[in-house]
Design a protein around this motif. Structure first.
Motif, PDB file in Angstrom:
ATOM      1  N   GLN A  85      -9.394  -4.319   3.392  1.00  0.00           N
ATOM      2  CA  GLN A  85      -8.932  -3.621   4.588  1.00  0.00           C
ATOM      3  C   GLN A  85      -9.009  -2.108   4.410  1.00  0.00           C
ATOM      4  O   GLN A  85      -9.094  -1.365   5.388  1.00  0.00           O
ATOM      5  CB  GLN A  85      -7.500  -4.024   4.919  1.00  0.00           C
ATOM      6  CG  GLN A  85      -7.338  -5.474   5.303  1.00  0.00           C
ATOM      7  CD  GLN A  85      -5.919  -5.802   5.691  1.00  0.00           C
ATOM      8  OE1 GLN A  85      -5.409  -5.333   6.703  1.00  0.00           O
ATOM      9  NE2 GLN A  85      -5.253  -6.604   4.874  1.00  0.00           N
ATOM     10  N   GLY A  86      -8.950  -1.648   3.163  1.00  0.00           N
ATOM     11  CA  GLY A  86      -9.111  -0.234   2.886  1.00  0.00           C
ATOM     12  C   GLY A  86      -7.990   0.656   3.383  1.00  0.00           C
ATOM     13  O   GLY A  86      -8.201   1.857   3.610  1.00  0.00           O
ATOM     14  N   ASN A  87      -6.790   0.117   3.530  1.00  0.00           N
ATOM     15  CA  ASN A  87      -5.683   0.934   4.042  1.00  0.00           C
ATOM     16  C   ASN A  87      -5.297   2.059   3.090  1.00  0.00           C
ATOM     17  O   ASN A  87      -4.943   3.158   3.521  1.00  0.00           O
ATOM     18  CB  ASN A  87      -4.464   0.048   4.326  1.00  0.00           C
ATOM     19  CG  ASN A  87      -4.677  -0.861   5.516  1.00  0.00           C
ATOM     20  OD1 ASN A  87      -5.450  -0.538   6.419  1.00  0.00           O
ATOM     21  ND2 ASN A  87      -4.009  -2.003   5.523  1.00  0.00           N
TER      22      ASN A  87
ATOM     23  N   ASP B  60      -8.439   0.976  -4.831  1.00  0.00           N
ATOM     24  CA  ASP B  60      -8.231   0.148  -3.643  1.00  0.00           C
ATOM     25  C   ASP B  60      -9.015  -1.148  -3.805  1.00  0.00           C
ATOM     26  O   ASP B  60     -10.244  -1.167  -3.693  1.00  0.00           O
ATOM     27  CB  ASP B  60      -8.698   0.909  -2.408  1.00  0.00           C
ATOM     28  CG  ASP B  60      -8.213   0.270  -1.108  1.00  0.00           C
ATOM     29  OD1 ASP B  60      -7.771  -0.898  -1.162  1.00  0.00           O
ATOM     30  OD2 ASP B  60      -8.278   0.931  -0.051  1.00  0.00           O
TER      31      ASP B  60
ATOM     32  N   SER C  63     -14.637   5.907   2.960  1.00  0.00           N
ATOM     33  CA  SER C  63     -14.994   4.523   2.632  1.00  0.00           C
ATOM     34  C   SER C  63     -16.484   4.247   2.813  1.00  0.00           C
ATOM     35  O   SER C  63     -16.947   3.155   2.495  1.00  0.00           O
ATOM     36  CB  SER C  63     -14.182   3.547   3.496  1.00  0.00           C
ATOM     37  OG  SER C  63     -12.808   3.635   3.185  1.00  0.00           O
TER      38      SER C  63
ATOM     39  N   SER D 166      -7.340   3.586   1.043  1.00  0.00           N
ATOM     40  CA  SER D 166      -8.412   4.570   1.184  1.00  0.00           C
ATOM     41  C   SER D 166      -8.188   5.441   2.410  1.00  0.00           C
ATOM     42  O   SER D 166      -8.299   6.673   2.361  1.00  0.00           O
ATOM     43  CB  SER D 166      -9.768   3.866   1.290  1.00  0.00           C
ATOM     44  OG  SER D 166      -9.993   3.012   0.192  1.00  0.00           O
TER      45      SER D 166
ATOM     46  N   PRO E 195     -12.285   4.170  -3.529  1.00  0.00           N
ATOM     47  CA  PRO E 195     -11.999   3.534  -2.237  1.00  0.00           C
ATOM     48  C   PRO E 195     -12.584   2.136  -2.120  1.00  0.00           C
ATOM     49  O   PRO E 195     -13.322   1.663  -2.990  1.00  0.00           O
ATOM     50  CB  PRO E 195     -12.672   4.491  -1.241  1.00  0.00           C
ATOM     51  CG  PRO E 195     -13.824   5.055  -2.008  1.00  0.00           C
ATOM     52  CD  PRO E 195     -13.335   5.194  -3.429  1.00  0.00           C
ATOM     53  N   SER E 196     -12.251   1.516  -1.001  1.00  0.00           N
ATOM     54  CA  SER E 196     -12.734   0.175  -0.694  1.00  0.00           C
ATOM     55  C   SER E 196     -13.187   0.143   0.757  1.00  0.00           C
ATOM     56  O   SER E 196     -12.873   1.040   1.543  1.00  0.00           O
ATOM     57  CB  SER E 196     -11.614  -0.849  -0.927  1.00  0.00           C
ATOM     58  OG  SER E 196     -12.018  -2.142  -0.500  1.00  0.00           O
ATOM     59  N   ASN E 197     -13.906  -0.901   1.117  1.00  0.00           N
ATOM     60  CA  ASN E 197     -14.207  -1.153   2.523  1.00  0.00           C
ATOM     61  C   ASN E 197     -14.440  -2.646   2.717  1.00  0.00           C
ATOM     62  O   ASN E 197     -14.255  -3.443   1.792  1.00  0.00           O
ATOM     63  CB  ASN E 197     -15.398  -0.309   3.018  1.00  0.00           C
ATOM     64  CG  ASN E 197     -16.676  -0.581   2.243  1.00  0.00           C
ATOM     65  OD1 ASN E 197     -16.894  -1.677   1.718  1.00  0.00           O
ATOM     66  ND2 ASN E 197     -17.545   0.419   2.157  1.00  0.00           N
TER      67      ASN E 197
ATOM     68  N   THR F 108     -18.088   2.727  -3.270  1.00  0.00           N
ATOM     69  CA  THR F 108     -16.750   2.149  -3.350  1.00  0.00           C
ATOM     70  C   THR F 108     -16.626   1.251  -4.572  1.00  0.00           C
ATOM     71  O   THR F 108     -17.574   1.089  -5.340  1.00  0.00           O
ATOM     72  CB  THR F 108     -16.448   1.317  -2.093  1.00  0.00           C
ATOM     73  OG1 THR F 108     -17.325   0.171  -2.096  1.00  0.00           O
ATOM     74  CG2 THR F 108     -16.659   2.129  -0.823  1.00  0.00           C
TER      75      THR F 108
ATOM     76  N   THR G 245       0.826  -1.207   0.000  1.00  0.00           N
ATOM     77  CA  THR G 245       0.000   0.000   0.000  1.00  0.00           C
ATOM     78  C   THR G 245       0.857   1.252   0.000  1.00  0.00           C
ATOM     79  O   THR G 245       0.544   2.243  -0.675  1.00  0.00           O
ATOM     80  CB  THR G 245      -0.945   0.000   1.216  1.00  0.00           C
ATOM     81  OG1 THR G 245      -1.815  -1.139   1.131  1.00  0.00           O
ATOM     82  CG2 THR G 245      -1.782   1.266   1.260  1.00  0.00           C
TER      83      THR G 245
END
Length: 214
Positions: A44-46, A40, A55, A48, A84-86, A59, A19
């Motif tokens: 884990q969304g780090n 992303d 997040s 983001s 982003p992700s989540n 997403t 990341t």
């Protein structure tokens, strides 16, 4: 009509700087005036979090499930544009079903691909359908590693998966290179693993981010 160059940063071992690499690349290329998008693909969304993305907004999971258009998922931050992700992305294995499930991410990102010069994909440290989808759309694959046995094992797994997809689908993705995010050059494990990397890649030594990556 200029299509972006898409890079997947992949490793099967967590904690090796994946990341951080995406962050650094996206920031560096943005500062040089390029149009950059970070994606992303890690639940884990780090990435983001580190870019200050929300997040809770639409997403990448919403885009791949078709609930929203991918354009609505893009957030413009000071460092880079980002999708982003989540944690919902952990359920993607259930969503990536049916025929052509390997191409869902490709179909989503192709809509916006020509809006950017570079797209950097941060992936989860595992071997699943998310990794496959990331490889299917990428032009280049970069693998961060550390001088440790589990990292070397993960490195070989990524290469094996890439070659498997190249043979099965004739995808465009090419292995661009690997580099060490941390290297204790005086240790025996460093010397042993470098010898194994050399056997796999034909390179004398892997570059170290501390010394060789500029």
């Amino acid at each position: 009509w200029v299509l972006s160059r898409i890079y997947a940063i992949i490793t099967q071992k967590g904690g090796v700087g994946k990341t951080t690499t995406v962050n650094a690349l996206a920031s560096s290329f943005s500062k040089r005036g390029f149009r950059v998008l970070a994606v992303d693909m890690d639940p884990q969304g780090n990435l983001s979090f580190s870019t200050g993305a929300d997040s809770g907004s639409p997403t990448i999971f919403d885009a791949i499930t078709g609930s929203v258009r991918v354009q609505r998922c893009i957030q413009k931050k000071s460092m880079t544009d980002i999708i982003p992700s989540n944690i919902l992305l952990t359920g993607a294995e259930l969503e990536f079903t049916g025929q052509n499930r390997e191409f869902i991410l490709k179909n989503v990102l192709q809509v916006i691909e020509n809006d950017y010069d570079y797209i950097f994909i941060d992936t989860a440290p595992r071997n699943d359908i998310l990794i496959v989808n990331s490889l299917m759309i990428s032009d280049y694959v970069v693998i961060p590693v550390r001088s440790e046995g589990f990292s070397f094992k993960g490195f070989k797994e990524v290469l094996a998966k890439l070659r498997e997809l190249q043979d099965e689908y004739e995808i465009a993705a090419q292995f661009l290179g690997a580099y060490q995010t941390a290297a204790e050059t005086s240790t025996n494990i460093y010397k042993e693993l470098n010898a194994q990397y050399e056997e796999l890649l034909g390179a004398k030594n892997l570059p170290s981010i501390r010394k060789d990556i500029k």
